[in-house]
Design a protein around this motif. Structure first.
Motif, PDB file in Angstrom:
ATOM      1  N   GLY A  42       0.773  -1.225   0.000  1.00 45.38           N
ATOM      2  CA  GLY A  42       0.000   0.000   0.000  1.00 45.38           C
ATOM      3  C   GLY A  42       0.803   1.272   0.000  1.00 45.38           C
ATOM      4  N   LEU A 146      -5.342  -2.700  -5.739  1.00 43.37           N
ATOM      5  CA  LEU A 146      -6.595  -1.963  -5.601  1.00 43.37           C
ATOM      6  C   LEU A 146      -7.799  -2.864  -5.361  1.00 43.37           C
ATOM      7  CD1 LEU A 146      -6.234   0.765  -8.393  1.00 43.37           C
ATOM      8  CD2 LEU A 146      -5.967   1.054  -5.921  1.00 43.37           C
ATOM      9  N   GLY A 148     -10.589  -5.403  -3.514  1.00 42.66           N
ATOM     10  CA  GLY A 148     -11.450  -5.179  -2.363  1.00 42.66           C
ATOM     11  C   GLY A 148     -12.402  -4.016  -2.600  1.00 42.66           C
ATOM     12  N   GLN A 149     -13.024  -3.555  -1.541  1.00 38.43           N
ATOM     13  CA  GLN A 149     -13.978  -2.462  -1.640  1.00 38.43           C
ATOM     14  C   GLN A 149     -13.436  -1.204  -0.972  1.00 38.43           C
ATOM     15  OE1 GLN A 149     -17.710  -4.009  -0.041  1.00 38.43           O
ATOM     16  NE2 GLN A 149     -18.332  -4.659  -2.092  1.00 38.43           N
ATOM     17  N   TRP A 150     -13.688  -0.086  -1.625  1.00 42.07           N
ATOM     18  CA  TRP A 150     -13.270   1.216  -1.132  1.00 42.07           C
ATOM     19  C   TRP A 150     -14.510   2.086  -0.931  1.00 42.07           C
ATOM     20  CZ3 TRP A 150      -7.898   2.455  -0.826  1.00 42.07           C
ATOM     21  CH2 TRP A 150      -7.047   1.469  -1.355  1.00 42.07           C
ATOM     22  N   THR A 163     -15.314  -0.175  -6.491  1.00 39.93           N
ATOM     23  CA  THR A 163     -14.605  -1.429  -6.757  1.00 39.93           C
ATOM     24  C   THR A 163     -13.785  -1.280  -8.029  1.00 39.93           C
ATOM     25  OG1 THR A 163     -16.449  -2.665  -5.789  1.00 39.93           O
ATOM     26  CG2 THR A 163     -14.836  -3.917  -7.068  1.00 39.93           C
ATOM     27  N   ARG A 212      -1.110   6.752  -2.593  1.00 35.79           N
ATOM     28  CA  ARG A 212      -1.604   5.616  -1.788  1.00 35.79           C
ATOM     29  C   ARG A 212      -0.804   5.549  -0.497  1.00 35.79           C
ATOM     30  NH1 ARG A 212      -3.282   0.034  -2.428  1.00 35.79           N
ATOM     31  NH2 ARG A 212      -3.843  -0.563  -0.298  1.00 35.79           N
ATOM     32  N   ASN A 215      -4.394   2.154   3.702  1.00 33.99           N
ATOM     33  CA  ASN A 215      -5.794   2.003   3.308  1.00 33.99           C
ATOM     34  C   ASN A 215      -6.402   3.298   2.777  1.00 33.99           C
ATOM     35  OD1 ASN A 215      -5.873  -0.718   4.023  1.00 33.99           O
ATOM     36  ND2 ASN A 215      -6.418  -0.268   6.148  1.00 33.99           N
ATOM     37  N   GLU A 244     -11.201   5.186   1.084  1.00 34.86           N
ATOM     38  CA  GLU A 244     -10.674   4.399   2.214  1.00 34.86           C
ATOM     39  C   GLU A 244     -11.037   2.949   1.992  1.00 34.86           C
ATOM     40  OE1 GLU A 244     -12.333   4.479   6.432  1.00 34.86           O
ATOM     41  OE2 GLU A 244     -10.540   5.754   6.597  1.00 34.86           O
ATOM     42  N   LYS A 245     -10.031   2.083   2.075  1.00 35.93           N
ATOM     43  CA  LYS A 245     -10.290   0.668   1.841  1.00 35.93           C
ATOM     44  C   LYS A 245     -11.029   0.068   3.036  1.00 35.93           C
ATOM     45  CE  LYS A 245      -8.111  -3.542   0.126  1.00 35.93           C
ATOM     46  NZ  LYS A 245      -6.863  -4.169  -0.341  1.00 35.93           N
ATOM     47  N   GLN A 246     -12.053  -0.723   2.721  1.00 35.20           N
ATOM     48  CA  GLN A 246     -12.886  -1.306   3.762  1.00 35.20           C
ATOM     49  C   GLN A 246     -12.332  -2.669   4.195  1.00 35.20           C
ATOM     50  OE1 GLN A 246     -15.713   0.713   4.868  1.00 35.20           O
ATOM     51  NE2 GLN A 246     -14.180   1.908   3.762  1.00 35.20           N
TER      52      GLN A 246
END
Length: 249
Positions: A42, A146, A148-150, A163, A212, A215, A244-246
């Motif tokens: 990250g 990248l 996952g969910q943001w 996504t 970046r 998160n 923000e990454k969840q």
């Protein structure tokens, strides 16, 4: 006596030939997993790629003596031939030969005057066999960097879930349905010390600068300090989004 001596010499010669291991078949697509793992931490994307590259993917066809690789901005074609001690040699026009060897589950590109030692693993992806060189690395990188969910915590679409898909689609980021990460080449030269990505809605798109930090993903407008007859020199302008990454469910 002469016959015995001749048989003895023949045995030595045959024994010497047998002691040279045959190169293992290295056919297939190999990706630079070290660069992907470093990027997945990250931080700065291009620093991670440079620290573990510069080569990102090999596509090898031993049967037809072909070994091609990409470093993110050029495709290089090489001729594959058996080397010494079970290794392979890749002859590239205008450059010194590259040595490749399989060590365990890794393909190791030996250090040379031009490049450091680099390691690759067979791609775990099941993409089409005619996928362009570099596609396997790019898909794996996007998923790791990248995936996952943001959530949009600042900017247009605040509260949206975003996504980034490995195939270059993006969902949930207002006015954009596609993206591309800059890994090397002209886009890297234009953005200098900054990471950049391309955001696009259908046929209309533009370069953006991003930062970046774990998160947190900040995306900025890309402004240009170059004169009209110069190559663009991009730098961050107005902040457009903070994502923000969840946590994974």
């Amino acid at each position: 006596m002469r016959k015995a001596l001749a048989l003895s010499l023949l045995a030595v010669l045959l024994g010497g030939c047998a002691s040279e291991p045959a190169p293992r078949d290295i056919s297939g697509v190999w990706i630079n997993q070290g660069a992907i793992d470093e990027a997945a931490k990250g931080g700065n994307l291009r620093e991670a790629l440079l620290a573990n590259g510069p080569n990102l993917e090999w596509d090898i066809d031993a049967k037809n003596a072909k070994a091609n690789y990409t470093n993110g901005f050029e495709w290089v074609e090489g001729k594959l031939t058996p080397g010494h001690k079970g290794a392979w040699q890749v002859a590239v026009y205008g450059s010194s030969a590259i040595e490749l060897d399989v060590q365990g589950a890794e393909l190791v590109q030996a250090a040379s005057d031009a490049d450091p030692q680099q390691t690759f693993v067979r791609t775990p992806l099941k993409l089409s066999s005619d996928a362009p060189l570099g596609t396997n690395f790019e898909y794996a990188l996007k998923a790791a960097y990248l995936g996952g969910q943001w959530r949009v915590i600042s900017g247009l679409g605040q509260g949206n879930t975003v996504t980034f898909m490995p195939d270059g689609q993006v969902k949930g980021l207002p006015n954009n349905n596609a993206y591309a990460l800059c890994m090397a080449g002209d886009c890297a030269s234009m953005s200098g010390e900054y990471d950049s990505l391309w955001l696009q809605q259908d046929e209309i798109g533009a370069a953006h600068i991003f930062v970046r930090n774990g998160n947190r993903l900040e995306i900025f407008q890309a402004l240009d300090s170059a004169k009209p007859d110069e190559m663009p020199q991009l730098y961050p302008g107005k902040q457009e989004w903070v994502l923000e990454k969840q946590p994974a469910m």
